[in-house]
Design an enzyme around this catalytic site. Structure first.
Site: not given
Ligand code: ZN
Length: 402
Positions: A69, A71, A77, A203, A235, A295, A299
Site C-alpha cells: 500500500h 501512494h 491534498g 481503507h 488506526r 502508506d 500526507s
C-alpha cells in the site's frame, strides 16, 4: 550474472540457520548449507571468475519486503492543492528494504489518475523494482483505466486488485452496501478470469461503522473472506478489536506502519504493530493472516513535543523496518513471526507466486540486515544489488547520486 552469498543467517521467514544462497540471472538457483564448497570447489577458474562471492557472516538474510500500500504518485491534498505530496523515488523504497510495491491512489482520484499511476509503476519497474497497482481510489463507482474493473484486471498486467476503497470515513464516497458488494464481486470475477488476486484493498477510517459492510457481505453474499484486505486496521483500539473478529473469520488484516509508534500511540490511541501482533497471537489468530504496509507518500500531520500541529510531512516506507526493529528489539517478538507481515503473507494474499521467500526459482529479492540492530546492510532486487554497505548504489532516473 551469478552471486553466492555465504554464511548468512537465513530467515525465510522461519529461522533456517546459517546458509549459502546462489543467485543466477535474477533468480534463486539454490540455497543450503556449505553450498559454497560444493558448488565452487572443483569448478574451473572461469566459473569462479563469473561468480561474485559475498561473505555475509554476522548478517541476517531475509526475502525482500513487499509493501502492499504505497501512494507512488503522492497522495494527500486534503488541505488544498499545496498539500499534495510528491511522487516516490526509487531509493525511498530500496533503502527501506522494499523490492515489491503495490501502488494506489487515495482521496484524490481526479488530479491523480490510473493512467499516471500505471506509468509510474512501469517507471519503477524499469528502474529495478517489481511493481503492481490497484485500480481506483477512495471512490465507488471505481474510476478504472479501461472502463471496467474486470477489463482492467484482464488486460492491464500491472493491475492486481481494486482500491483503496474508503469505508467508514468522512472522506469516502459514502457508497451504499449494494454498490460496495457489487464492486467486490467485479474484483473477484476479474481476478479469477485473469489468474490474479483481484483483492479489494479497503481503507478503513475511524467512523463508527468500522467493518460493517464487510461483515454483512461475508454473511449474505457468496464472496469469501479472502477477497478483502482491509488496511489501517490499527488506526484505533476499537477498530482493531473489530479487525480481530474479521481475522478470526479467516480474513487477512493490514497494519499501517509508523515511523514513531510511541508518539502516535500516545496521541490518538493508535495500536502499535508489535502490540497488535501480540493481541492476534493471544487470540489464536493464524500467523498467516496479517500484513504490514507503509502508506508511504501519504500526507502525515507533524506535531512538536507539546503535541501542537506544526505542519505536514510525508509518510515513508522506512516505517516497515522501524516497526520490525521495535517488535523484535523492544517488544521481544520473534523475527520469524514479524517478518511474515512483509514477506510470505502479502505474497499469498496478493498471489505473487515468485515473491516472499528465498527458494529455488523465486525472484532474487532479498535484504541483508545487521544481526544486532536489524538495520539494512544490502538490498537486492531481481538479482541486482540496489543497496550495498547501507548506501544506495542504483538511483532513479532523476535522483541526485550521493
Ligand atoms: Zn488509506
Amino acid at each position: 550474472m551469478m552471486v553466492l552469498i555465504k554464511n548468512a543467517r537465513l530467515y525465510n521467514p522461519d529461522d533456517q540457520g546459517i546458509n549459502d544462497v546462489l543467485i543466477v540471472e535474477g533468480r534463486i538457483w539454490a540455497y543450503g548449507k556449505q553450498l559454497h564448497e560444493t558448488f565452487l570447489s572443483g569448478s574451473g577458474d572461469w566459473l569462479n571468475a563469473k561468480c561474485e562471492i559475498v561473505d555475509a557472516s554476522g548478517k541476517i538474510l531475509t526475502p525482500g519486503f513487499i509493501d502492499s500500500h504505497v501512494h507512488l504518485l503522492g497522495g494527500g491534498g486534503e488541505g488544498g492543492y499545496h498539500t499534495r505530496t510528491p511522487e516516490i523515488k526509487l531509493t525511498d523504497l530500496t533503502t527501506a528494504g522494499v523490492t515489491t510495491v503495490v501502488g494506489c491512489l487515495g482521496t484524490d482520484g481526479v488530479t491523480r489518475d490510473m493512467m499516471s499511476l500505471v506509468a509510474k509503476a512501469r517507471g519503477l519497474e524499469t528502474e529495478g523494482l517489481t511493481t503492481y497497482v490497484y485500480t481506483g481510489s477512495y471512490q465507488i463507482p471505481v474510476k478504472t483505466l479501461t472502463g471496467g474493473i474486470q477489463k482492467d484486471l484482464l488486460v492491464i498486467d500491472k493491475i492486481i486488485g481494486v482500491g483503496e476503497i474508503a469505508l467508514s470515513d468522512h472522506r469516502s464516497s459514502q457508497p451504499t452496501y449494494d454498490e460496495f458488494v457489487r464492486t467486490v464481486a467485479d474484483a473477484r470475477v476479474g481476478g479469477m478470469l485473469a489468474g490474479k488476486a483481484g483483492i479489494v484493498n479497503i481503507h478503513l477510517g475511524d467512523g463508527a461503522r468500522k467493518l460493517d459492510f464487510l461483515f454483512k457481505a461475508i454473511d449474505e453474499s457468496e464472496i469469501p473472506v479472502t477477497q478483502y484486505l482491509p488496511t489501517h486496521v490499527n488506526r484505533n483500539a476499537e477498530l482493531f478489536e473489530s479487525c480481530i473478529t474479521f481475522a478470526k473469520m479467516g480474513g487477512t488484516i493490514d497494519f499501517t506502519g509508523s515511523e514513531d509508534p510511541e508518539f502516535w500511540e500516545s496521541l490518538d490511541g493508535e495500536v502499535r504493530f508489535s502490540a497488535g501482533i501480540k493481541r492476534l497471537m493471544e487470540e489464536g489468530v493464524s500467523l498467516d493472516l496479517f500484513t504490514l504496509s507503509s502508506d508511504a507518500q501519504g500526507s502525515l500531520p507533524m506535531f512538536n513535543e507539546k503535541k501542537e500541529f506544526v505542519g505536514l510531512g510525508v509518510g515513508s516506507a522506512k516505517c516497515l523496518l522501524m516497526e520490525i526493529q521495535d517488535s523484535v528489539l523492544r517488544a521481544n517478538l520473534p523475527l520469524e513471526v514479524v517478518l511474515r507481515a512483509v514477506t510470505t503473507n502479502p505474497a499469498r494474499i496478493l498471489k505473487l507466486s515468485k515473491k516472499g521467500r528465498i527458494d529455488e526459482g523465486y525472484d532474487a529479492d532479498l535484504c541483508l540486515l545487521d544481526a544486532a540492530t536489524l538495520s539494512i546492510d544490502a538490498v537486492m532486487a531481481k538479482g541486482k544489488w540496489m543497496v550495498r554497505d547501507s548506501k544506495p548504489i542504483v538511483f532513479g532516473t532523476f535522483e541526485k547520486k550521493y
